[in-house]
Each structure stands twice: as structure tokens, then as C-alpha cells.
Design a protein around this motif. Structure first.
Motif, mmCIF file in Angstrom:
data_model
loop_
_atom_site.group_PDB
_atom_site.id
_atom_site.type_symbol
_atom_site.label_atom_id
_atom_site.label_comp_id
_atom_site.label_asym_id
_atom_site.label_seq_id
_atom_site.Cartn_x
_atom_site.Cartn_y
_atom_site.Cartn_z
ATOM 1 N N ASP A 1 10.628 0.083 -5.851
ATOM 2 C CA ASP A 1 11.495 1.186 -5.440
ATOM 3 C C ASP A 1 10.665 2.152 -4.578
ATOM 4 O OD1 ASP A 1 10.098 3.025 -7.162
ATOM 5 O OD2 ASP A 1 11.457 2.541 -8.815
ATOM 6 N N GLU A 2 11.331 3.110 -3.975
ATOM 7 C CA GLU A 2 10.646 4.014 -3.054
ATOM 8 C C GLU A 2 9.559 4.834 -3.754
ATOM 9 O OE1 GLU A 2 9.449 5.233 0.508
ATOM 10 O OE2 GLU A 2 10.919 3.653 0.128
ATOM 11 N N GLU A 3 9.778 5.222 -4.985
ATOM 12 C CA GLU A 3 8.777 5.985 -5.732
ATOM 13 C C GLU A 3 7.514 5.154 -5.959
ATOM 14 O OE1 GLU A 3 8.267 7.989 -10.118
ATOM 15 O OE2 GLU A 3 10.254 8.113 -9.170
ATOM 16 N N GLN A 4 7.673 3.865 -6.296
ATOM 17 C CA GLN A 4 6.520 2.985 -6.488
ATOM 18 C C GLN A 4 5.770 2.787 -5.170
ATOM 19 O OE1 GLN A 4 8.840 -0.233 -8.092
ATOM 20 N NE2 GLN A 4 8.106 0.131 -10.191
ATOM 21 N N ARG A 5 6.508 2.608 -4.091
ATOM 22 C CA ARG A 5 5.889 2.429 -2.774
ATOM 23 C C ARG A 5 5.069 3.661 -2.388
ATOM 24 N NH1 ARG A 5 7.447 -1.486 0.447
ATOM 25 N NH2 ARG A 5 7.363 -0.241 2.346
ATOM 26 N N GLN A 6 5.628 4.832 -2.591
ATOM 27 C CA GLN A 6 4.907 6.064 -2.260
ATOM 28 C C GLN A 6 3.694 6.260 -3.164
ATOM 29 O OE1 GLN A 6 5.167 8.241 0.370
ATOM 30 N NE2 GLN A 6 6.464 6.574 1.092
ATOM 31 N N ARG A 7 3.833 5.898 -4.417
ATOM 32 C CA ARG A 7 2.710 6.016 -5.359
ATOM 33 C C ARG A 7 1.571 5.098 -4.927
ATOM 34 N NH1 ARG A 7 -0.602 8.585 -7.844
ATOM 35 N NH2 ARG A 7 -1.201 7.991 -9.935
ATOM 36 N N LEU A 8 1.891 3.887 -4.495
ATOM 37 C CA LEU A 8 0.858 2.971 -4.016
ATOM 38 C C LEU A 8 0.201 3.499 -2.744
ATOM 39 C CD1 LEU A 8 2.561 -0.440 -4.801
ATOM 40 C CD2 LEU A 8 0.496 0.485 -5.883
ATOM 41 N N LEU A 9 0.969 4.118 -1.868
ATOM 42 C CA LEU A 9 0.385 4.726 -0.675
ATOM 43 C C LEU A 9 -0.607 5.816 -1.074
ATOM 44 C CD1 LEU A 9 0.192 5.061 2.383
ATOM 45 C CD2 LEU A 9 2.176 6.600 2.244
ATOM 46 N N ASP A 10 -0.245 6.642 -2.036
ATOM 47 C CA ASP A 10 -1.156 7.687 -2.515
ATOM 48 C C ASP A 10 -2.417 7.078 -3.129
ATOM 49 O OD1 ASP A 10 0.687 9.607 -1.757
ATOM 50 O OD2 ASP A 10 1.490 9.872 -3.783
ATOM 51 N N ILE A 11 -2.246 6.023 -3.897
ATOM 52 C CA ILE A 11 -3.375 5.372 -4.571
ATOM 53 C C ILE A 11 -4.326 4.736 -3.561
ATOM 54 C CG2 ILE A 11 -3.946 3.398 -6.057
ATOM 55 C CD1 ILE A 11 -1.380 4.260 -7.682
ATOM 56 N N ALA A 12 -3.809 4.309 -2.412
ATOM 57 C CA ALA A 12 -4.667 3.717 -1.377
ATOM 58 C C ALA A 12 -5.798 4.671 -0.997
ATOM 59 C CB ALA A 12 -3.841 3.352 -0.151
ATOM 60 N N GLY A 13 -5.523 5.964 -1.016
ATOM 61 C CA GLY A 13 -6.532 6.953 -0.689
ATOM 62 C C GLY A 13 -7.584 7.134 -1.758
ATOM 63 N N ARG A 14 -7.427 6.446 -2.863
ATOM 64 C CA ARG A 14 -8.395 6.555 -3.952
ATOM 65 C C ARG A 14 -9.263 5.304 -4.113
ATOM 66 N NH1 ARG A 14 -3.786 8.710 -7.207
ATOM 67 N NH2 ARG A 14 -3.640 10.859 -6.515
ATOM 68 N N CYS A 15 -9.104 4.341 -3.217
ATOM 69 C CA CYS A 15 -9.971 3.170 -3.340
ATOM 70 C C CYS A 15 -11.410 3.616 -3.069
ATOM 71 C CB CYS A 15 -9.516 2.028 -2.426
ATOM 72 S SG CYS A 15 -10.188 2.004 -0.765
ATOM 73 N N PRO A 16 -12.387 2.990 -3.716
ATOM 74 C CA PRO A 16 -13.771 3.447 -3.589
ATOM 75 C C PRO A 16 -14.312 3.491 -2.160
ATOM 76 C CG PRO A 16 -13.551 2.025 -5.498
ATOM 77 C CD PRO A 16 -12.238 1.967 -4.762
ATOM 78 N N VAL A 17 -13.990 2.516 -1.334
ATOM 79 C CA VAL A 17 -14.504 2.527 0.043
ATOM 80 C C VAL A 17 -13.874 3.683 0.828
ATOM 81 C CG1 VAL A 17 -14.655 1.231 2.210
ATOM 82 C CG2 VAL A 17 -15.133 0.084 0.044
ATOM 83 N N HIS A 18 -12.587 3.924 0.623
ATOM 84 C CA HIS A 18 -11.928 5.064 1.268
ATOM 85 C C HIS A 18 -12.643 6.359 0.882
ATOM 86 C CE1 HIS A 18 -8.225 7.427 2.539
ATOM 87 N NE2 HIS A 18 -8.959 8.309 1.889
ATOM 88 N N LYS A 19 -12.900 6.517 -0.405
ATOM 89 C CA LYS A 19 -13.559 7.736 -0.885
ATOM 90 C C LYS A 19 -14.960 7.886 -0.288
ATOM 91 C CE LYS A 19 -12.889 8.566 -5.353
ATOM 92 N NZ LYS A 19 -12.636 8.326 -6.789
ATOM 93 N N THR A 20 -15.682 6.788 -0.144
ATOM 94 C CA THR A 20 -17.015 6.841 0.459
ATOM 95 C C THR A 20 -16.930 7.259 1.920
ATOM 96 O OG1 THR A 20 -17.906 5.179 -1.041
ATOM 97 C CG2 THR A 20 -19.077 5.491 1.044
ATOM 98 N N LEU A 21 -16.029 6.630 2.675
ATOM 99 C CA LEU A 21 -15.897 6.969 4.083
ATOM 100 C C LEU A 21 -15.433 8.417 4.271
ATOM 101 C CD1 LEU A 21 -14.291 3.699 5.490
ATOM 102 C CD2 LEU A 21 -16.594 4.565 5.952
ATOM 103 N N ALA A 22 -14.478 8.833 3.471
ATOM 104 C CA ALA A 22 -13.931 10.183 3.610
ATOM 105 C C ALA A 22 -14.930 11.248 3.172
ATOM 106 C CB ALA A 22 -12.644 10.311 2.804
ATOM 107 N N GLY A 23 -15.762 10.928 2.187
ATOM 108 C CA GLY A 23 -16.703 11.911 1.649
ATOM 109 C C GLY A 23 -18.059 11.913 2.313
ATOM 110 N N GLY A 24 -18.345 10.859 3.060
ATOM 111 C CA GLY A 24 -19.674 10.734 3.639
ATOM 112 C C GLY A 24 -20.614 10.097 2.630
#
Length: 137
Positions: A102-125
Motif C-alpha cells: 500500500d502507499e504507506e508501506q511504499r513511503q515507509r520503505l522510501l524513508d528507510i532507504a535513507g537509513r542504509c549504512p552506505v547512505h549514512k556513510t556517504l551523507a555523513g562523511g
């Protein structure tokens, strides 16, 4: 969570390398236009691949844990650089999710994408500590 990799020149072309990443071998190279043989991904391609893989795995883990009907995940990453921007590097991520979410699950997964470890490393330096190995290594 950690990782390890090493690269060594093959002597073929100007830039071809053999990489050992976590005990798995692959070839890296630069494209023809930059003097390479185009025999493998270039360094920024590998960085995009790391972000794509980490995002996909993170989303799969969450969907499995929650029992969501996620069938397949595709994550495409592109990298661009604009020296007029701060920071100059931009990674654009497009996520394709298939399944009866459903749309809520899709949006939640989009939000969670920003919490993957490589994303966090790139975003944080990151800090990089460099040293020279002894010549007999």
C-alpha cells in the motif's frame, strides 16, 4: 559492521586493477576515454553499486521482518559532480518496488532507504587514515 578490500595493478592498460573485496575478486578499470581498457567498473561505478546494493538489502530485510508483500526491488544510482554546489557530489537514487504494497508501506520503505549504512556513510562523511606499507610488503 566493517569491510575490507585491496586493489593491485594488473599491468594491462593504464588503469586496470584486480580488487579483492571481502574475499571476492573483480576487475576495475577506467573507460577508454580516460585511457583505460573499459574492462570493469570505474571507481565511482563501484561506489554507486555499493549504495545500490546496500539500499536493496536494507529494504529487503525490513520488508521480510514486517511481512510486507514486496516481490522485487530495483535500485538505480547515478552520480554527478558540480563544483558550484556544496557538497559537489550528487547521488540520485531511483527505487522500483513491485508487489502488493500500500502507499504507506511504499513511503515507509522510501524513508528507510535513507537509513542504509552506505547512505549514512556517504551523507555523513567519513575519516580516512592513510599510511605507507613497508617496501617489502
Amino acid at each position: 559492521m566493517g569491510g575490507h578490500a585491496s586493489a593491485r595493478e594488473t599491468g594491462k592498460g593504464g588503469y586496470q586493477l584486480v580488487i579483492d573485496a571481502g574475499g571476492h575478486g573483480l576487475i576495475a578499470d577506467e573507460p577508454w576515454a580516460l585511457g583505460g581498457l573499459d574492462s570493469g567498473p570505474a571507481p565511482y561505478d563501484l561506489l554507486c553499486a555499493a549504495l545500490s546494493a546496500c539500499t536493496t538489502m536494507t529494504l529487503r530485510m525490513v520488508a521480510q521482518r514486517k511481512g510486507w508483500p514486496l516481490e522485487t526491488i530495483r535500485v538505480a544510482i547515478t552520480h554527478s559532480r558540480d563544483e558550484a554546489q556544496n557538497p559537489p557530489d550528487l547521488f540520485t537514487r531511483e527505487i522500483t518496488l513491485t508487489g502488493a504494497l500500500d502507499e504507506e508501506q511504499r513511503q515507509r520503505l522510501l524513508d528507510i532507504a535513507g537509513r542504509c549504512p552506505v547512505h549514512k556513510t556517504l551523507a555523513g562523511g567519513a575519516r580516512i587514515a592513510s599510511s605507507l606499507a613497508s617496501q617489502d610488503s
